[in-house]
Design an enzyme around this catalytic site. Structure first.
Site, short mmCIF file in Angstrom:
data_model
loop_
_atom_site.label_atom_id
_atom_site.label_comp_id
_atom_site.label_asym_id
_atom_site.label_seq_id
_atom_site.Cartn_x
_atom_site.Cartn_y
_atom_site.Cartn_z
N TYR A 41 0.83 -1.21 0.00
CA TYR A 41 0.00 0.00 0.00
C TYR A 41 0.87 1.27 0.00
O TYR A 41 0.59 2.22 -0.74
CB TYR A 41 -0.90 -0.04 1.23
CG TYR A 41 -1.83 1.13 1.40
CD1 TYR A 41 -2.95 1.27 0.59
CD2 TYR A 41 -1.60 2.08 2.38
CE1 TYR A 41 -3.82 2.33 0.76
CE2 TYR A 41 -2.47 3.13 2.56
CZ TYR A 41 -3.58 3.26 1.75
OH TYR A 41 -4.44 4.32 1.92
N LYS A 61 0.89 4.13 -2.88
CA LYS A 61 0.54 5.52 -2.59
C LYS A 61 1.70 6.46 -2.89
O LYS A 61 1.48 7.62 -3.27
CB LYS A 61 0.08 5.65 -1.14
CG LYS A 61 -1.27 5.00 -0.87
CD LYS A 61 -2.36 5.59 -1.76
CE LYS A 61 -3.75 5.17 -1.35
NZ LYS A 61 -4.80 5.71 -2.23
#
Length: 306
Positions: A170, A174
């Site tokens: 993640y 991002k």
């Protein structure tokens, strides 16, 4: 008169949480909204139904205009039909809010290739493909001599800015969104397109278990997203904001710190000696979310609600 009267706005992942709050807030400011949601669970696997239609009903019940799109925006077909839906329903596209995402958290040694690929797919590819289709449309409009005042708002995270323990996939995704934002802002400005990113902190499905005490709500993040997606944000592009409750922060990103130039190639020992001197003069990095306390600093976890 609303801030977004006359604008057509696409919001991905808008069936719940942050995306739903964004869609409702845009509609309240007069925008016509395309509500995208595939209706999957927290891990990205198909759920029993799609909530996009429910958000459309909410908007219409309040006197607004909205249509649903249930395609997978991390596919070429899904991204293409997303743009087609906006153009068919309303004849134009002014703002794209890339928000869709999910989590598959694991420590690195337990993080499987499938879970790594799946998270990067929905976050990075799910930002890239709608952005590419929208950008091609806006470029064609600009080249045809039609004025463009387009806006893109991407969704990054504190995990992508600082890192987050247990979220290697993640955090990498991002961080990639931040870089994509900067490149898109630089490339698309000539066509009248502004591109920015927001790192939200809010209590959503994705944060309910880990951050039950987090007071900030998706509705607290939406006002900044609406402003960035409106014509009122003219001149603001290539920037990253954090938003939590009533707090807004402009993130300043990577900037050159202490430097030294020998004027010739270093030996490994010289490079190490120089690096240590530079580190002694530099600002210490902020701790990674969820890391063990270092030198008395408090550990923290990212309350990202994207």
């Amino acid at each position: 008169m609303g801030l977004c009267d006359g604008r057509v706005v696409v919001v991905t992942g808008a069936g719940r949480g942050l995306g739903r709050a964004h869609a409702l807030a845009f509609a309240a400011e007069g925008a016509r909204v395309v509500v995208n949601d595939l209706g999957v669970g927290l891990d990205g696997r198909p759920g029993p139904d799609s909530p996009a239609a429910r958000v459309v009903d909410e908007i219409r019940a309040g006197g607004g205009a909205a249509v649903a799109h249930g395609g997978d925006i991390a596919t070429e077909e899904g991204a293409a039909t997303l743009l087609h839906t906006a153009l068919t329903a309303y004849g134009r596209l002014d703002t794209l809010v890339n928000n869709a995402g999910f989590l598959r958290d694991r420590m690195l040694v337990n993080l499987g290739e499938d879970d790594f690929d799946a998270v990067l797919r929905v976050h990075v590819k799910g930002h890239f493909l709608p952005l590419r289709h929208a950008a091609a449309h806006w470029r064609a409009e600009a080249k045809a001599g039609r004025p463009v005042a387009a806006r893109v708002v991407n969704t990054t995270s504190g995990a992508g800015l600082l890192g987050s323990v247990g979220q290697g996939n993640y955090a990498a995704a991002k961080a990639g969104i931040v870089a994509l934002t900067l490149v898109a802002a630089a490339e698309l400005g000539r066509y009248g397109v502004q591109v920015n990113a927001v790192a939200p902190a809010a209590r959503t499905r994705m944060t309910a278990r880990a951050f039950a005490d987090l007071a900030a709500l998706p509705e607290d993040v939406a006002p900044l997203v609406v402003w960035l997606g409106s014509a009122a944000s003219a001149g603001v592009t290539g920037r990253v904001f954090e938003a939590e409750g009533g707090r807004l922060t402009v993130m300043e990103g990577w900037r050159p710190g202490p430097t030294a130039d020998k004027g010739a190639r270093h030996t490994p020992a010289e490079a190490g000696e120089t690096a240590l001197k530079l580190l002694a003069r530099s600002e210490p990095p902020r701790p990674v979310y969820g890391a063990e306390p270092v030198s008395g600093s408090a550990a923290s976890s990212t309350p990202d609600g994207s």
